[in-house]
Design an enzyme around this catalytic site. Structure first.
Site, mmCIF file in Angstrom:
data_model
loop_
_atom_site.group_PDB
_atom_site.id
_atom_site.type_symbol
_atom_site.label_atom_id
_atom_site.label_comp_id
_atom_site.label_asym_id
_atom_site.label_seq_id
_atom_site.Cartn_x
_atom_site.Cartn_y
_atom_site.Cartn_z
ATOM 1 N N LYS A 60 2.369 11.697 6.980
ATOM 2 C CA LYS A 60 0.948 11.010 8.043
ATOM 3 C C LYS A 60 2.347 11.855 9.780
ATOM 4 O O LYS A 60 2.398 12.883 9.323
ATOM 5 C CB LYS A 60 1.625 9.229 8.581
ATOM 6 C CG LYS A 60 0.777 9.240 7.405
ATOM 7 C CD LYS A 60 0.158 7.549 7.868
ATOM 8 C CE LYS A 60 -0.709 7.132 6.639
ATOM 9 N NZ LYS A 60 -0.666 5.869 5.757
ATOM 10 N N PHE A 108 0.664 -1.462 -0.089
ATOM 11 C CA PHE A 108 0.033 -0.237 -0.334
ATOM 12 C C PHE A 108 0.822 0.944 -0.329
ATOM 13 O O PHE A 108 1.235 1.413 0.872
ATOM 14 C CB PHE A 108 -0.948 0.186 1.367
ATOM 15 C CG PHE A 108 -1.697 1.080 1.013
ATOM 16 C CD1 PHE A 108 -3.179 1.382 1.006
ATOM 17 C CD2 PHE A 108 -1.612 2.487 1.478
ATOM 18 C CE1 PHE A 108 -3.643 2.133 0.177
ATOM 19 C CE2 PHE A 108 -2.402 3.623 1.304
ATOM 20 C CZ PHE A 108 -3.344 3.131 1.173
ATOM 21 N N ASP A 156 9.317 3.459 1.904
ATOM 22 C CA ASP A 156 7.877 4.153 1.789
ATOM 23 C C ASP A 156 7.915 3.434 3.977
ATOM 24 O O ASP A 156 7.005 2.705 4.486
ATOM 25 C CB ASP A 156 6.884 3.783 1.698
ATOM 26 C CG ASP A 156 5.266 4.076 1.611
ATOM 27 O OD1 ASP A 156 5.210 5.132 2.899
ATOM 28 O OD2 ASP A 156 4.294 3.410 0.909
HETATM 29 C C1 LIG Z 1 -1.107 5.970 4.190
HETATM 30 C C2 LIG Z 1 0.148 5.772 2.884
HETATM 31 C C3 LIG Z 1 0.501 6.330 2.404
HETATM 32 C C4 LIG Z 1 -0.480 7.276 2.438
HETATM 33 O O1 LIG Z 1 -0.178 8.387 2.746
HETATM 34 P P1 LIG Z 1 -1.716 10.071 2.152
HETATM 35 O O2 LIG Z 1 -0.960 11.030 2.709
HETATM 36 O O3 LIG Z 1 -2.704 8.762 2.418
HETATM 37 O O4 LIG Z 1 -1.550 9.464 0.825
HETATM 38 C C5 LIG Z 1 1.253 6.204 1.576
HETATM 39 N N1 LIG Z 1 2.082 4.446 2.358
HETATM 40 C C6 LIG Z 1 2.340 3.852 3.027
HETATM 41 C C7 LIG Z 1 3.155 2.960 3.985
HETATM 42 C C8 LIG Z 1 1.416 4.825 4.374
HETATM 43 O O5 LIG Z 1 0.747 3.857 5.192
#
Ligand SMILES: *Cc1c(COP(=O)(O)O)cnc(C)c1O
Length: 426
Positions: A274, A146, A233
């Protein structure tokens, strides 16, 4: 507030149903206040937040230092765009690069934008530094990833729900199984034109799927050996969530910033979002060293809001809180306690089969099919018992409280969770 002016939860939910796109399926609870590890609904009922807005609120709801920085900056200067300099961005760039140990940062707003930025940066590096022929670059990704919701990102998702009827998709991605170092080795040996490997150190959305301790390090070494960029990520796993500053630190024994530890795998490109703002504001970032970041020249990439003065002020405050309040150590300590208490219960449980995770990013697996609504019903019962959590994938419930929790609160939560689960035993 006078009774007459107060809108009921049901009325508010109906407004969203009527006027909002139905792109989410929220748990039916309407919140209007948050402080630290707690949130309150419109009827004044108090809950433990065990989701933390998908790990954005690591520093706790409405942290006074973060809110203070935001309010201060909002009253001074909000947005200049990058057409001009502002006096907050430079100091923030110095702060955040030193904090995470990189030469440079490229500031964006949301997580998905930062992932997009990392992919563009990786491709540009591949053409201009590695020497791959134009349009030929491939980026390796993992199954069940994701990384966000843009068209390019869903192009390499295998969640049919996220993809169906959104094509045509972006080309140039190769998918391999997660936590499978042989698969990575094989694809690196047999495919041409590989530019990067994009990976989550723990797959949060997939159900807090936690790889073996040495997966990150081995993946990084393979990338190094093949002149391929290792792109982490850490939007959900980073910033103390897993009991280390970054989850690429693995399960090392070091309690702070783990650069020298054996299992530490420094990413070539680090993606953050985040908790970079403590959930106060959309702030994301892509970090890399000069040899990579310098391929981006004026006019080639940008964002009107990226690097705005509020974001810069908020992010500095949010990262300072991580250090000042020892959130890394706290997440590590409470995470161990949480898993040991739940493991003890699971020994004799017929409803929960497994707890997994690192630090305070954990999940339990419910003893039912992915299609069943048992996990949802358990989350409804947890809500009634004063704790908010949500299923990730059918039968998996993620548990990720704010990292400012204390031991007494955590034990209180463990007791709510176990009592609730017991009521579902057959
Ligand atoms: C939440 C998340 C995203 C996307 O972030 P948004 O601010 O919702 O666009 C990408 N990668 C990971 C691992 C995430 O948890």
């Amino acid at each position: 507030m006078p009774i007459i002016e107060k809108i009921s939860s049901e009325a508010i939910i109906n407004l969203e149903n009527k006027y909002g796109a139905h792109n989410y399926h929220p748990l039916p609870v309407v919140l209007n206040r948050g402080e630290g590890v707690y949130v309150w609904d419109v009827d004044g009922k108090k809950y433990y937040d065990f989701l933390s807005a998908y790990s954005a609120v690591n520093q706790g709801h409405c942290h006074p230092k973060i809110v203070g920085a935001m309010v201060n900056q909002a009253q001074t200067l909000t947005l200049t765009s990058r057409a001009f300099y502002n006096d907050k961005l430079g100091p923030y760039e110095e702060f955040v690069t030193k904090f995470f140990g990189f030469d440079k940062v490229l500031p964006m707003n949301t997580g998905a934008e930062a992932v997009e930025t990392a992919l563009k940066l990786c491709r540009k590096w591949a053409y201009e530094v590695k020497g791959i022929a134009e349009h030929e670059a491939q980026i390796i990704v993992c199954e069940n990833n994701f990384h966000g919701r843009t068209t390019t990102i869903i192009s390499f998702s295998n969640d049919e729900n996220a993809r169906k009827n959104f094509g045509p998709f972006t080309a140039g991605f190769i998918k391999i199984p997660y936590n499978d170092i042989d698969a990575l080795e094989k694809v690196l040996a047999t495919s041409k034109n590989i530019a990067g490997f994009l990976v989550e150190p723990i797959q949060g959305e997939a159900g807090v799927y936690t790889p073996s301790d040495d997966y990150m390090m081995k993946a990084k070494n393979l990338c190094n050996a093949n002149n391929v960029l290792f792109i982490a990520d850490e939007i959900q796993t980073g910033i103390a969530r897993t009991g280390s500053l970054l989850a690429v630190c693995g399960n090392c024994s070091c309690e702070n910033k783990c650069e020298r530890q054996e299992t530490y795998a420094t990413p070539d490109i680090l993606i953050l979002g985040k908790a970079l703002s403590g959930g106060a504001y959309p702030v994301s970032a892509v970090l890399a060293n000069d040899a990579i970041m310098n391929v981006i020249k004026p006019g080639q990439h940008g964002s009107t809001f990226g690097g705005n003065p509020i974001a810069a002020a908020v992010a500095i405050a949010a990262l300072e809180v991580v250090d000042e309040e020892n959130l890394i150590q706290n997440a590590r300590f409470l995470g161990k306690l949480f898993r040991s208490k739940l493991n003890e219960y699971i020994q004799t449980s017929s409803i929960a089969t497994l707890v997994r995770g690192r630090g305070l990013l954990n999940a339990i697996v419910i003893n039912d099919t992915e299609e069943s609504d048992t996990a949802w019903n358990i989350c409804m019962a947890l809500r009634d018992n004063g704790l908010l959590a949500k299923p990730t994938h059918g039968n998996i419930i993620r548990f990720a409280p704010p990292l400012v929790m204390n031991e007494e609160q955590l034990l209180d939560c463990v007791s709510i969770i176990i009592t609730t689960l017991k009521a579902f035993e057959k």
